[in-house]
Design a protein around this motif. Structure first.
Motif, PDB file in Angstrom:
ATOM      1  N   PRO A 508       0.794  -1.233   0.000  1.00 45.66           N
ATOM      2  CA  PRO A 508       0.000   0.000   0.000  1.00 45.66           C
ATOM      3  C   PRO A 508       0.827   1.283   0.000  1.00 45.66           C
ATOM      4  O   PRO A 508       0.253   2.379  -0.048  1.00 45.66           O
ATOM      5  N   LYS A 509       2.122   1.182   0.036  1.00 48.28           N
ATOM      6  CA  LYS A 509       2.961   2.379   0.123  1.00 48.28           C
ATOM      7  C   LYS A 509       2.862   3.210  -1.156  1.00 48.28           C
ATOM      8  O   LYS A 509       2.826   2.687  -2.257  1.00 48.28           O
ATOM      9  N   GLY A 510       2.821   4.517  -0.969  1.00 48.63           N
ATOM     10  CA  GLY A 510       2.852   5.435  -2.097  1.00 48.63           C
ATOM     11  C   GLY A 510       1.523   5.662  -2.783  1.00 48.63           C
ATOM     12  O   GLY A 510       1.460   6.384  -3.775  1.00 48.63           O
ATOM     13  N   VAL A 511       0.440   5.038  -2.274  1.00 46.90           N
ATOM     14  CA  VAL A 511      -0.877   5.210  -2.887  1.00 46.90           C
ATOM     15  C   VAL A 511      -1.736   6.094  -1.991  1.00 46.90           C
ATOM     16  O   VAL A 511      -1.955   5.787  -0.812  1.00 46.90           O
ATOM     17  N   THR A 512      -2.212   7.216  -2.538  1.00 49.69           N
ATOM     18  CA  THR A 512      -3.100   8.111  -1.795  1.00 49.69           C
ATOM     19  C   THR A 512      -4.529   7.844  -2.255  1.00 49.69           C
ATOM     20  O   THR A 512      -4.957   8.298  -3.317  1.00 49.69           O
ATOM     21  N   ILE A 513      -5.251   7.084  -1.454  1.00 47.76           N
ATOM     22  CA  ILE A 513      -6.581   6.625  -1.839  1.00 47.76           C
ATOM     23  C   ILE A 513      -7.528   7.782  -2.108  1.00 47.76           C
ATOM     24  O   ILE A 513      -8.313   7.761  -3.072  1.00 47.76           O
ATOM     25  N   SER A 514      -7.464   8.814  -1.299  1.00 42.32           N
ATOM     26  CA  SER A 514      -8.435   9.909  -1.403  1.00 42.32           C
ATOM     27  C   SER A 514      -8.367  10.639  -2.735  1.00 42.32           C
ATOM     28  O   SER A 514      -9.330  11.293  -3.143  1.00 42.32           O
ATOM     29  N   LYS A 515      -7.237  10.541  -3.450  1.00 41.12           N
ATOM     30  CA  LYS A 515      -7.090  11.234  -4.737  1.00 41.12           C
ATOM     31  C   LYS A 515      -7.442  10.346  -5.924  1.00 41.12           C
ATOM     32  O   LYS A 515      -7.370  10.798  -7.072  1.00 41.12           O
ATOM     33  N   ASP A 516      -7.799   9.112  -5.670  1.00 37.39           N
ATOM     34  CA  ASP A 516      -8.104   8.182  -6.751  1.00 37.39           C
ATOM     35  C   ASP A 516      -9.316   8.669  -7.544  1.00 37.39           C
ATOM     36  O   ASP A 516     -10.361   8.995  -6.966  1.00 37.39           O
ATOM     37  N   PRO A 517      -9.239   8.730  -8.877  1.00 42.53           N
ATOM     38  CA  PRO A 517     -10.336   9.311  -9.673  1.00 42.53           C
ATOM     39  C   PRO A 517     -11.649   8.530  -9.579  1.00 42.53           C
ATOM     40  O   PRO A 517     -12.725   9.139  -9.530  1.00 42.53           O
ATOM     41  N   LEU A 518     -11.598   7.198  -9.555  1.00 46.25           N
ATOM     42  CA  LEU A 518     -12.847   6.439  -9.451  1.00 46.25           C
ATOM     43  C   LEU A 518     -13.447   6.533  -8.059  1.00 46.25           C
ATOM     44  O   LEU A 518     -14.678   6.491  -7.905  1.00 46.25           O
ATOM     45  N   LEU A 519     -12.593   6.671  -7.045  1.00 45.60           N
ATOM     46  CA  LEU A 519     -13.129   6.865  -5.695  1.00 45.60           C
ATOM     47  C   LEU A 519     -13.798   8.229  -5.582  1.00 45.60           C
ATOM     48  O   LEU A 519     -14.890   8.347  -5.005  1.00 45.60           O
ATOM     49  N   LYS A 520     -13.185   9.273  -6.123  1.00 40.74           N
ATOM     50  CA  LYS A 520     -13.788  10.608  -6.066  1.00 40.74           C
ATOM     51  C   LYS A 520     -15.155  10.605  -6.748  1.00 40.74           C
ATOM     52  O   LYS A 520     -16.111  11.215  -6.253  1.00 40.74           O
ATOM     53  N   LEU A 521     -15.252   9.890  -7.876  1.00 41.70           N
ATOM     54  CA  LEU A 521     -16.539   9.788  -8.564  1.00 41.70           C
ATOM     55  C   LEU A 521     -17.548   9.014  -7.722  1.00 41.70           C
ATOM     56  O   LEU A 521     -18.697   9.435  -7.567  1.00 41.70           O
ATOM     57  N   SER A 522     -17.129   7.882  -7.188  1.00 43.13           N
ATOM     58  CA  SER A 522     -18.030   7.041  -6.404  1.00 43.13           C
ATOM     59  C   SER A 522     -18.533   7.772  -5.164  1.00 43.13           C
ATOM     60  O   SER A 522     -19.722   7.698  -4.817  1.00 43.13           O
ATOM     61  N   VAL A 523     -17.655   8.493  -4.500  1.00 48.39           N
ATOM     62  CA  VAL A 523     -18.058   9.283  -3.324  1.00 48.39           C
ATOM     63  C   VAL A 523     -19.071  10.347  -3.736  1.00 48.39           C
ATOM     64  O   VAL A 523     -20.076  10.574  -3.047  1.00 48.39           O
ATOM     65  N   ALA A 524     -18.830  10.997  -4.865  1.00 47.78           N
ATOM     66  CA  ALA A 524     -19.753  12.036  -5.346  1.00 47.78           C
ATOM     67  C   ALA A 524     -21.135  11.453  -5.630  1.00 47.78           C
ATOM     68  O   ALA A 524     -22.162  12.075  -5.314  1.00 47.78           O
ATOM     69  N   ILE A 525     -21.167  10.270  -6.230  1.00 46.80           N
ATOM     70  CA  ILE A 525     -22.450   9.624  -6.535  1.00 46.80           C
ATOM     71  C   ILE A 525     -23.191   9.275  -5.250  1.00 46.80           C
ATOM     72  O   ILE A 525     -24.383   9.577  -5.096  1.00 46.80           O
ATOM     73  N   MET A 526     -22.496   8.633  -4.311  1.00 50.25           N
ATOM     74  CA  MET A 526     -23.146   8.187  -3.082  1.00 50.25           C
ATOM     75  C   MET A 526     -23.592   9.369  -2.217  1.00 50.25           C
ATOM     76  O   MET A 526     -24.686   9.348  -1.636  1.00 50.25           O
ATOM     77  N   GLU A 527     -22.775  10.397  -2.137  1.00 52.51           N
ATOM     78  CA  GLU A 527     -23.148  11.567  -1.333  1.00 52.51           C
ATOM     79  C   GLU A 527     -24.348  12.289  -1.935  1.00 52.51           C
ATOM     80  O   GLU A 527     -25.239  12.733  -1.209  1.00 52.51           O
ATOM     81  N   GLN A 528     -24.375  12.401  -3.268  1.00 54.25           N
ATOM     82  CA  GLN A 528     -25.503  13.060  -3.914  1.00 54.25           C
ATOM     83  C   GLN A 528     -26.787  12.250  -3.747  1.00 54.25           C
ATOM     84  O   GLN A 528     -27.868  12.802  -3.546  1.00 54.25           O
ATOM     85  N   TYR A 529     -26.663  10.934  -3.830  1.00 50.19           N
ATOM     86  CA  TYR A 529     -27.833  10.058  -3.697  1.00 50.19           C
ATOM     87  C   TYR A 529     -28.438  10.160  -2.297  1.00 50.19           C
ATOM     88  O   TYR A 529     -29.656  10.058  -2.121  1.00 50.19           O
ATOM     89  N   ARG A 530     -27.587  10.382  -1.298  1.00 52.12           N
ATOM     90  CA  ARG A 530     -28.049  10.443   0.087  1.00 52.12           C
ATOM     91  C   ARG A 530     -28.299  11.866   0.578  1.00 52.12           C
ATOM     92  O   ARG A 530     -28.763  12.068   1.699  1.00 52.12           O
ATOM     93  N   ALA A 531     -27.993  12.850  -0.257  1.00 51.24           N
ATOM     94  CA  ALA A 531     -28.074  14.247   0.180  1.00 51.24           C
ATOM     95  C   ALA A 531     -29.505  14.646   0.524  1.00 51.24           C
ATOM     96  O   ALA A 531     -30.461  14.248  -0.149  1.00 51.24           O
ATOM     97  N   LYS A 532     -29.616  15.444   1.573  1.00 52.08           N
ATOM     98  CA  LYS A 532     -30.927  15.947   1.984  1.00 52.08           C
ATOM     99  C   LYS A 532     -30.732  17.321   2.625  1.00 52.08           C
ATOM    100  O   LYS A 532     -30.079  17.448   3.662  1.00 52.08           O
ATOM    101  N   SER A 533     -31.280  18.346   2.003  1.00 52.02           N
ATOM    102  CA  SER A 533     -31.139  19.700   2.537  1.00 52.02           C
ATOM    103  C   SER A 533     -31.977  19.850   3.801  1.00 52.02           C
ATOM    104  O   SER A 533     -32.886  19.055   4.071  1.00 52.02           O
TER     105      SER A 533
END
Length: 718
Positions: A508-533
């Motif tokens: 796992p050395k040298g990998v910054t998970i939070s900057k991964d492009p597919l993770l950023k997309l997946s987080v955006a999808i899940m957060e938007q799906y669960r978002a509630k103002s």
């Protein structure tokens, strides 16, 4: 149309004495009080105690929830389980390989030693239920917000579950009914060693495919067989070679005596979800906003899967279950749109709500119920475009593994990367097993195309409600070319395939998970799906209270009524008769339009066609009329038949029983004419499509030559 309007208005206002005997999904504990007289007049020969008993063996002991979403039944004293082919479909597909394709070719274990363990499959037996409404309601009051109510109710539910779980032996579920006006607890016992015994080939079990799905006449042998195993003492146990076949409390006798139109019949099962109490604007939202997005997103997903499945047998098997599930709801939701429009359901419910408002405006009711309808309507008006947006996101999550997989893996991967050597060693094996499960059967080319096309659809069609901010940025940066974005993201991402994730686990050395492009997309999808103002949260709070008060008010306006709650995956009984439909455009092979025969199956034969290619042996058996003891009185082999039972998703695999409690068929579908059945009940058109048990036995006996299974059952000939 006038008849339908009057019926539904009566239901909503409520005049339950006018409910048809065949309408309703009823609790077993109330059969004696609410249903037994009706059922006896129609032909029931059992007592309520023989159907549901806590202290003695009864019909309910033979009915199980299968794999969390279907129904099945015990049909031998050795734990033999019968359910639909489509209910066992994913397990059968998982047990298939291109070299041993039992999904396509069928499979019948010669003996118990050759039965195949089905990974992750369990069955759930219903033990007992009870009413805890008074107890739950004693901890809340009308001054509380819905959030405060929910918190206190959940605390009380936890206590009820702990009191009834038999020191961990049982699973206890407390569920609300009538939109939170009543509460009941259910006690279950789960068995996790379940093995595949037999399945017909796909050309029988899924005959007719998507073309015939939800249609009548049908000619589908939609069944499969499993067996429940226990430890040597008869207790639930995880898989072990030393486990033994279950000795059930009750096994259903199997009747080949035959049926005729008008015969009493009943179904016990686990219907998933109905919305008979849904307000008018909720129906309107589904018709105009939610369901069209669901249909469009599902069709896109089906097209992508089909393209890749057609070119590779391994992909076909790995995606068979997902494709079937998406296709089923795609046709269902389009049918719902058409049927609800045809029935003018929104106008009918709106008229009923105006009548309710007159009652609510009375002096003694106004303070509590006067704003109920306006609060309900305000919520739907504010969420229409969000409903469309959410359904595009939902179909993306249902069809694209990469929409959610990175999000689901990220927490564990970050903990693993940040942990010391000891922590990683502790996590290593379980984490690898989890990754293997998450990526099992994924095809990278399919997943890339699926993600790109679903993103394009979502970004283009989610009008009136803002799409996920990160996806909006990607849309601008790539000028709407999500194919280019996905190609780049897959090249860079550690989540692109199983091999890269496993490589990360080893180093796992040298990998910054939070900057991964597919993770950023997946987080955006899940957060938007669960978002509630905050504004939406307040509207939803008022809506939940208003909906609860609406149902409460309807009941109070007619306190002598006879009510049934919406389905919610709890065991129910529905009853009626064997009943046909007027002949439609599709010509049925049978003399009367309540059943079909093997002659009609062969008449649909299209050599080489994926949906209508009849097996050669089945054609030969029909040609020689070698039906054995399974033919009807006129010498035909029955295949499917109709009843007017009130069922929905989750009832798949449910036993159809005669008045003696003997198995006569297996429920597997509904008819397209009554597709609105989850919202309204139409006595003229609502039908259940069932596999005749004689066809099931014929396929096992004459087609598969698995006579040892027939010998295991209690066959009733008269």
């Amino acid at each position: 149309m006038k008849k339908i309007v009057l019926l539904l208005t009566a239901f909503l206002l409520i005049a339950p004495v006018k409910l048809k005997a065949d309408e309703g999904m009823w609790f077993l504990m109330f059969i004696e009080r609410l249903n037994q007289r009706d059922m006896e007049k129609m032909g029931l020969q059992l007592t309520a105690e023989e159907i549901y008993s806590i202290n003695n063996h009864s019909l309910k002991d033979a009915i199980v929830q299968f794999d969390g979403g279907c129904t099945a039944e015990i049909i031998s004293n050795q734990g033999l389980v019968l359910t639909n082919h489509h209910c066992g479909y994913d397990k059968i597909a998982n047990l298939s390989t291109p070299e041993d394709d039992i999904l396509t070719n069928g499979f019948w274990a010669k003996d118990k030693e050759t039965e195949r363990p089905a990974k992750g499959l369990s069955v759930r037996f219903f033990v007992r239920m009870d009413d805890v409404t008074k107890r739950i309601m004693s901890v809340v009051n009308d001054k509380m917000t819905e959030g405060e109510r929910e918190k206190l109710i959940n605390q009380e539910i936890a206590k009820i579950q702990a009191e009834n779980d038999g020191d961990g032996r049982y699973t206890v579920s407390v569920k609300s009914f009538f939109q939170g006006n009543e509460y009941y607890y259910f006690v279950y016992e789960d068995y996790n060693d379940v093995r595949l015994v037999g399945t017909p080939p796909n050309s029988i079990g899924k005959f007719g495919g998507d073309t015939d799905n939800w249609e009548w006449p049908r000619h589908t042998g939609d069944f499969s067989m499993f067996r429940v195993y226990t430890d040597k003492n008869g207790n639930p146990a995880e898989y072990s070679a030393t486990n033994v076949p279950m000795k059930p409390k009750h096994a259903l006798p199997v009747s080949i005596a035959g049926i005729k139109e008008g015969d009493f019949s009943m179904i016990l099962g686990y219907p998933g979800r109905t919305n008979r109490w849904m307000p008018a604007q909720g129906v309107e939202q589904n018709i105009k906003f939610a369901y069209p997005a669901w249909v469009e997103g599902s069709k896109l997903g089906m097209d992508v899967m089909k393209k890749h499945m057609s070119n590779d047998d391994a992909v076909r098997l790995n995606y068979a279950s997902k494709y079937a599930g998406v296709a089923n709801y795609w046709k269902n939701r389009q049918g719902m749109i058409d049927a609800l429009n045809q029935h003018q359901t929104v106008a009918t419910k709106t008229a009923a709500e105006k009548e309710f408002q007159k009652w609510a405006n009375k002096k003694e009711n106004k303070a509590k119920y006067g704003d109920v309808i306006s609060d309900i309507n305000a919520f739907y008006a504010a969420t229409n475009t969000k409903a469309r947006h959410d359904n595009y996101l939902m179909t993306m999550l249902r069809t694209s593994a990469m929409a959610a997989t990175p999000y689901r893996l990220s927490g564990g991967m970050e903990a693993y990367a940040m942990g010391d050597e000891k922590k990683r060693k502790e996590m290593h094996d379980d984490f690898i097993a989890y990754v293997n499960e998450m990526y099992d059967g994924q095809n990278e080319a399919l997943e890339k195309e699926m993600l790109a096309k679903q993103l394009m659809l979502y970004a283009a069609k989610s009008e009136g409600y803002a799409i996920a901010p990160y996806i909006e940025v990607l849309k601008k940066d790539y000028n709407g070319d999500f194919n280019k974005y996905v190609e780049e993201a897959f090249k860079q991402s550690v989540f692109a395939n199983k091999e890269r994730v496993l490589a990360f686990i080893e180093n796992p050395k040298g990998v910054t998970i939070s900057k991964d492009p597919l993770l950023k997309l997946s987080v955006a999808i899940m957060e938007q799906y669960r978002a509630k103002s905050d504004e939406l949260a307040k509207l939803e709070d008022k809506y939940q209270k208003a909906y609860r008060l609406f149902v409460d008010g309807v009941v109070k306006s007619n306190p002598t009524g006879k009510y049934y709650p919406d389905a919610n995956s709890t065991l129910r009984l529905t009853y009626g008769t064997v009943k046909g439909l007027p002949r439609g455009e599709k010509v049925n092979d049978a003399k009367e339009n309540w059943y079909t025969t093997l002659k009609g199956t062969v008449a649909k034969h299209v050599p080489g066609d994926e949906e209508f290619d009849v097996p050669t042996k089945l054609i030969e058996l029909e040609k020689t009329r070698d039906y054995g003891m399974y033919a009807d009185k006129e010498g035909h082999l029955p295949v499917n038949f109709l009843t007017n039972h009130d069922i929905t998703g989750g009832n798949s695999g449910s036993p159809v029983l005669n008045g003696k409690g003997e198995l006569i068929g297996l429920a597997f579908d509904g008819n397209i004419e009554a597709m609105a059945g989850d919202v309204i009940y139409d006595p003229a058109l609502q039908r259940t499509i069932n596999v005749d048990i004689r066809y099931v036995l014929f396929v096992i006996d004459k087609f598969a030559d698995a006579k040892h299974l027939i010998e295991e059952m209690n066959i009733v000939r008269k």
